[in-house]
Design a protein around this motif. Structure first.
Motif: not given
Length: 349
Positions: A295-323
């Motif tokens: 259960l500890i792992v499952a909760i961590g994975v759930l949080g990791g999925v949300v975290m992954a999507a968040t950082v991907a969206v934000l850094t992707g926007a930053a990358l496009v802006r950087l270019f």
């Protein structure tokens, strides 16, 4: 018997993976020494595609095969071939001689120069490719420290005299593996727009940045609540190191090619701050003392999925802006016999 089993393992499992990598933006992991060769079967007429190790001398490639293999027999007497060499599709003419092992020589035809298609530097294409790849890479990568964290939280670790130190070491090692997966995913997306950045360099920078961040995050495991007694200035510096380590190491690569690359450090630090906050909002109410490891792992994975999507969206926007700020275009400027190549700023069209 053993050799046949190894040959089957290589043909059915290893070769398809290597062939896939050689056709992706990550090809530079292998393509300095391995190319993807396609020959035509003389009896079947079918295309035979396989990775081969090569040596290059100008427009001549040389590769040696085992006499147990059969693919080179299709080239005896000479035959045209196709080859993917360092990510570029080329054609050539191959001949075979036995010395005593079969040695294949391929003379490459002149490369046809065509105008390269515009890379998706400022479009939603780059953002979408980055977001998908980074989300998947971070999800897969974060599973490693999530499982490691649940494992080292088991009561048995506390019975060891250096339990906290071993726990922290395991967490940091798992974090470096997470950084490796994240770096591969980021390089897969980044190299479509910036192929000058080597995959190995990007993965190395990302893994080291993740290891540094996880080292800072693991301090409470080793030191305990005494961390809270440290000076606010020290805690602030540690927090800054946790958030900015990965971006700083990646900036060392980007600054050679992209104008205003230091903004990447600020963008990634801010993105991770938001993503970690989202992770805490998701997992803190769900994690309770005494829960089973699964259960500890499952909760961590759930949080990791949300975290992954968040950082991907934000850094992707930053990358496009950087270019948008422009790329460094290197070309030789002649000022005499000792002239060198210098860089000038060029905005992508």
């Amino acid at each position: 018997m053993i050799w046949k089993a190894l040959d089957r393992f290589q043909t059915r499992l290893v070769n398809p993976v290597v062939a896939w990598v050689l056709r992706t933006p990550l090809h530079d992991l292998l393509s300095r020494r391995i190319a993807l060769l396609t020959v035509t079967g003389r009896r079947s007429g079918a295309a035979i595609r396989l990775p081969v190790q090569y040596e290059q001398d100008g427009d001549m490639l040389t590769m040696v095969s085992s006499s147990r293999r059969l693919w080179w027999r299709n080239l005896e007497g000479g035959a045209p071939v196709r080859i993917v060499l360092e990510g570029e599709a080329r054609e050539g003419y191959a001949k075979v001689r036995r010395d005593p092992s079969p040695m294949v020589s391929i003379r490459l035809e002149a490369a046809v120069e065509v105008e390269a298609p515009a890379l998706p530097r400022e479009s939603a294409g780059l953002w979408w490719r980055w977001t998908r790849a980074v989300t998947l890479g971070e999800i897969v990568g974060f599973m490693v420290p999530a499982v490691a964290g649940a494992w080292v939280a088991a009561p048995g670790w506390g019975m060891l005299g250096i339990g906290p130190l071993l726990q922290a070491a395991m967490i940091v090692l798992a974090g470096a593996v997470e950084g490796m997966f994240l770096g591969l995913a980021q390089a897969y997306a980044l190299r479509t727009a910036l192929p000058e950045v080597a995959t190995r360099d990007w993965v190395r920078a990302t893994a080291w940045g993740a290891a540094i961040a996880w080292t800072v995050g693991a301090l409470p495991i080793v030191i305990g609540e005494r961390v809270l007694q440290w000076s606010p200035v020290v805690l602030a510096l540690l927090g800054l190191m946790l958030l900015a380590a990965m971006g700083l190491l990646q900036w060392q690569l980007l600054r050679r090619h992209v104008r205003g690359a230091f903004w990447w450090v600020l963008a990634t630090a801010g993105s991770w701050l938001v993503a970690l906050g989202v992770f805490a909002l998701v997992t803190t109410p769900l994690w309770q003392e005494g829960q089973p490891a699964w259960l500890i792992v499952a909760i961590g994975v759930l949080g990791g999925v949300v975290m992954a999507a968040t950082v991907a969206v934000l850094t992707g926007a930053a990358l496009v802006r950087l270019f948008h700020y422009g790329l460094v275009h290197h070309e030789p400027v002649h000022h005499g016999p000792d002239s060198v190549a210098v860089g000038e700023w060029r905005r992508p069209e």
